[in-house]
Write a protein that holds these residues in place. Structure first.
Motif, short mmCIF file in Angstrom:
data_model
loop_
_atom_site.label_atom_id
_atom_site.label_comp_id
_atom_site.label_asym_id
_atom_site.label_seq_id
_atom_site.Cartn_x
_atom_site.Cartn_y
_atom_site.Cartn_z
N SER A 1 0.82 -1.20 0.00
CA SER A 1 0.00 0.00 0.00
C SER A 1 0.86 1.26 0.00
CB SER A 1 -0.92 0.00 1.23
OG SER A 1 -0.14 -0.07 2.42
N VAL A 2 0.46 2.22 -0.83
CA VAL A 2 1.06 3.56 -0.79
C VAL A 2 -0.05 4.57 -1.03
CG1 VAL A 2 3.26 2.73 -1.73
CG2 VAL A 2 1.63 3.83 -3.24
N THR B 1 0.91 11.23 -2.74
CA THR B 1 2.20 11.68 -2.21
C THR B 1 3.35 10.94 -2.88
OG1 THR B 1 1.06 12.23 -0.17
CG2 THR B 1 3.42 12.12 0.01
N GLN C 1 8.34 8.39 -10.01
CA GLN C 1 8.98 7.48 -9.06
C GLN C 1 8.57 6.03 -9.30
OE1 GLN C 1 7.52 9.91 -5.58
NE2 GLN C 1 9.36 9.07 -4.62
N GLU D 1 -5.07 2.48 10.32
CA GLU D 1 -5.12 3.80 10.97
C GLU D 1 -4.91 4.94 9.97
OE1 GLU D 1 -2.03 5.18 13.61
OE2 GLU D 1 -0.64 3.67 12.89
N ALA E 1 14.00 10.70 -1.77
CA ALA E 1 14.04 9.28 -1.39
C ALA E 1 12.59 8.81 -1.34
CB ALA E 1 14.78 9.11 -0.07
N GLY E 2 12.05 8.50 -0.15
CA GLY E 2 10.65 8.08 -0.08
C GLY E 2 9.69 9.21 -0.41
N GLY E 3 10.14 10.43 -0.19
CA GLY E 3 9.35 11.59 -0.61
C GLY E 3 8.23 11.98 0.33
N HIS E 4 8.09 11.29 1.47
CA HIS E 4 6.92 11.57 2.29
C HIS E 4 7.09 12.77 3.23
CE1 HIS E 4 4.80 8.53 0.34
NE2 HIS E 4 3.87 8.41 1.26
N ARG F 1 13.59 1.34 4.39
CA ARG F 1 12.29 1.93 4.68
C ARG F 1 11.83 1.62 6.11
NH1 ARG F 1 8.61 -0.36 0.39
NH2 ARG F 1 9.75 -2.21 1.03
N HIS G 1 9.18 0.42 7.12
CA HIS G 1 8.57 -0.90 7.20
C HIS G 1 9.62 -1.99 7.43
CE1 HIS G 1 5.83 -4.20 6.40
NE2 HIS G 1 6.67 -4.68 5.52
N GLY H 1 3.68 7.63 11.12
CA GLY H 1 2.61 7.72 10.12
C GLY H 1 1.66 6.54 10.20
N ASP H 2 1.56 5.80 9.11
CA ASP H 2 0.69 4.63 9.03
C ASP H 2 1.38 3.63 8.10
OD1 ASP H 2 -0.10 5.08 6.19
OD2 ASP H 2 -0.98 6.89 7.03
N PRO H 3 0.82 2.42 7.92
CA PRO H 3 1.54 1.42 7.12
C PRO H 3 1.91 1.89 5.71
CG PRO H 3 -0.23 0.36 8.33
CD PRO H 3 -0.39 1.84 8.57
N ALA H 4 1.03 2.63 5.05
CA ALA H 4 1.34 3.06 3.67
C ALA H 4 2.50 4.05 3.68
CB ALA H 4 0.10 3.68 3.02
N VAL H 5 2.52 4.92 4.67
CA VAL H 5 3.63 5.87 4.80
C VAL H 5 4.93 5.11 5.06
CG1 VAL H 5 4.57 7.70 6.29
CG2 VAL H 5 2.17 7.79 5.56
N ARG H 6 4.83 4.08 5.91
CA ARG H 6 6.05 3.33 6.26
C ARG H 6 6.55 2.47 5.11
NH1 ARG H 6 2.99 2.97 11.21
NH2 ARG H 6 2.45 0.78 10.91
N HIS H 7 5.70 2.21 4.12
CA HIS H 7 6.18 1.52 2.92
C HIS H 7 7.05 2.43 2.07
CE1 HIS H 7 2.59 -1.47 3.13
NE2 HIS H 7 3.69 -2.04 3.60
N CYS H 8 6.95 3.73 2.28
CA CYS H 8 7.70 4.69 1.44
C CYS H 8 8.85 5.35 2.19
CB CYS H 8 6.76 5.77 0.92
SG CYS H 8 5.51 5.18 -0.23
N GLN I 1 -2.27 8.10 14.04
CA GLN I 1 -1.35 8.62 13.02
C GLN I 1 -0.92 10.07 13.22
OE1 GLN I 1 -2.49 9.07 8.92
NE2 GLN I 1 -4.64 9.19 9.36
#
Lengths: 157, 270
Positions: free
Chosen positions: A55-56, A60, A65, A130, B31-34, B76, B78, B101-108, B188
């Motif tokens: 998931s992303v 953002t 990329q 979350e 990098a992850g860009g978040h 990352r 994650h 953050g949350d799981p999707a943020v941690r993937h990046c 979050q």
């Protein structure tokens, strides 16, 4: 610049501005409007898609990329004949959507969660989602749907 | 929202990134860009060139090296969260990473990215500061190592030069006892105040959101080192600090919260 990525199993390529966000590439260039823009600040999760199975938040991430990678959107889950993915069916069976706006993101985030964690309990589902907000506050049934779906999903996507 | 116009370039090696960064006036590493992309969407940052380093090979790893744990800058959150090696040797890092953050943020998001961004409100930089991590940076003249205490220099500023790339973060083994106290009100959310405490004989404490950079609770550490009780040490939590005021809490409230969280952290340490 030219970006090329596999979206729902099909290679898609287009000339886009370097600053194009993945969510706009998906919606405006490819016309796959199942993925929603909600908060546009990586908080609400309405734009969640999978990149290489994870998931992303596509609001953002730049399309650039993800060039060369594999993307899965909500349109990629059902069978070509319309048979719903077990997760989609579980959302329907458990009345896990009210207005439906968060649903595509909820489903994609749940899919990533189930693939990563083989034995989710209720707490793990709530924590795992979350980053996905349901402003109808229909969380109970969303959690029920994810727990129901994980039982049926032996095979990965 | 979308960022103002910029050019995107992908690089295949650190040397290539360093070379571009040395030649271009207004380039930023992506990098992850978040952290960066949200800033660019809000037009708080508008670099002319983004140098995407995420496709550089062999920059995402967690391994034992020379008695320490070496973590590639592109690792990352994650991966930190799920690393068995870290869970065994530096368990505070997975615990902190799991709350970002949350799981999707941690993937990046990447460890190198969050460290280079140097946000005093981020959790992982405070953990790296508490662990006395070492940052390995590569520039045109080669590699250099920067101690954590010298790394975070100001508001979103680090000791990295504009033409340097952070390649690795090294953390010592041995801090098996830890406590992470992150106080926020909603899932979050960022920490209103966070406390990262690690102990290996001595006790090190890092603060999240108690200043413009990640900080050490120096006064508390000194009290503990001179034999003060946990309660007395915690009373010094905000000594010499000027925590920020914002919509989530006043400076006074943060000072109070720091004392409460330090006391909780100390009581949890083994």
């Amino acid at each position: 610049m030219r970006v090329e990525m596999k979206v729902n199993g099909v290679t898609r390529s287009a000339e886009v501005e370097d600053r194009t966000l993945l969510v706009h590439f998906i919606r405006d260039v490819l016309g796959l409007t199942g993925t929603n823009v909600g908060c546009d600040t990586s908080s609400c999760g309405a734009c969640t898609v999978l990149v290489n199975g994870e998931s992303v938040k596509s609001c953002t991430v730049l399309a650039a990329q993800v060039s060369g990678e594999e993307v899965t959107t909500i349109e990629g889950l059902a069978e070509p004949d319309g048979t719903l993915h077990p997760l989609q069916r579980a959302f329907q069976d458990n009345h896990a959507l009210q207005c439906g706006y968060c649903t595509p993101g909820m489903v994609m985030a749940s899919l990533s969660l189930i693939n990563e964690h083989p034995n989710l309990d209720e707490k793990a589902v709530r924590e795992g989602l979350e980053g996905n907000l349901c402003r109808c506050t229909g969380y109970h049934n969303i959690v029920k749907a994810v727990l129901a779906a994980q039982g049926e999903m032996g095979a990965k996507l | 929202m979308f960022p103002s116009k910029f050019e995107y370039r992908r690089v295949a090696s650190v040397d290539e990134a360093v070379s571009i960064l040395s030649q271009e006036e207004d380039a930023k590493i992506l990098a992850g860009g978040h952290s960066l992309i949200p800033l660019m969407k809000l037009r708080l940052a508008s670099p002319e060139l983004l140098v995407d380093i995420t496709k550089i090979e062999n920059m995402s790893y967690i391994r034992e090296d020379d008695g320490e744990i070496a973590i590639g800058a592109l690792t990352r959150h994650h991966a930190l969260e799920t690393s068995e090696l870290l869970a065994r040797e530096v368990p505070v890092l997975p615990a902190v990473a799991a709350t970002v953050g949350d799981p999707a943020v941690r993937h990046c998001g990447t460890l190198g990215g969050t460290a280079s961004h140097g946000d005093g409100a981020s959790d992982l930089p405070a953990a790296l500061l508490a662990l006395d991590a070492t940052f390995v940076a590569k520039g045109p003249k080669g590699e250099r190592r920067i101690a954590a205490k010298d790394f975070f220099t100001g508001f979103l500023e680090t000791a990295l030069a504009p033409f340097e790339v952070l390649t690795e973060i090294r953390v010592p083994k041995g801090y098996r006892s830890y406590s992470f106290q992150k106080f926020n009100r909603r899932a979050q959310d960022w920490a209103i105040v966070g406390v990262v405490a690690v102990r290996n004989g001595t006790t090190n404490i890092g603060y999240v959101n108690m200043g413009v950079t990640p900080l050490r609770a120096t006064a508390v550490e000194q009290q503990l080192a001179s034999g003060a009780s946990d309660d007395d040490a915690a009373a010094a939590a905000a000594a010499g600090l000027t925590p920020p005021s914002d919509i989530n809490g006043s400076s006074e409230y943060r000072a109070h919260l720091a004392g409460v969280l330090v006391r909780r952290a100390l009581s949890e340490l083994g």
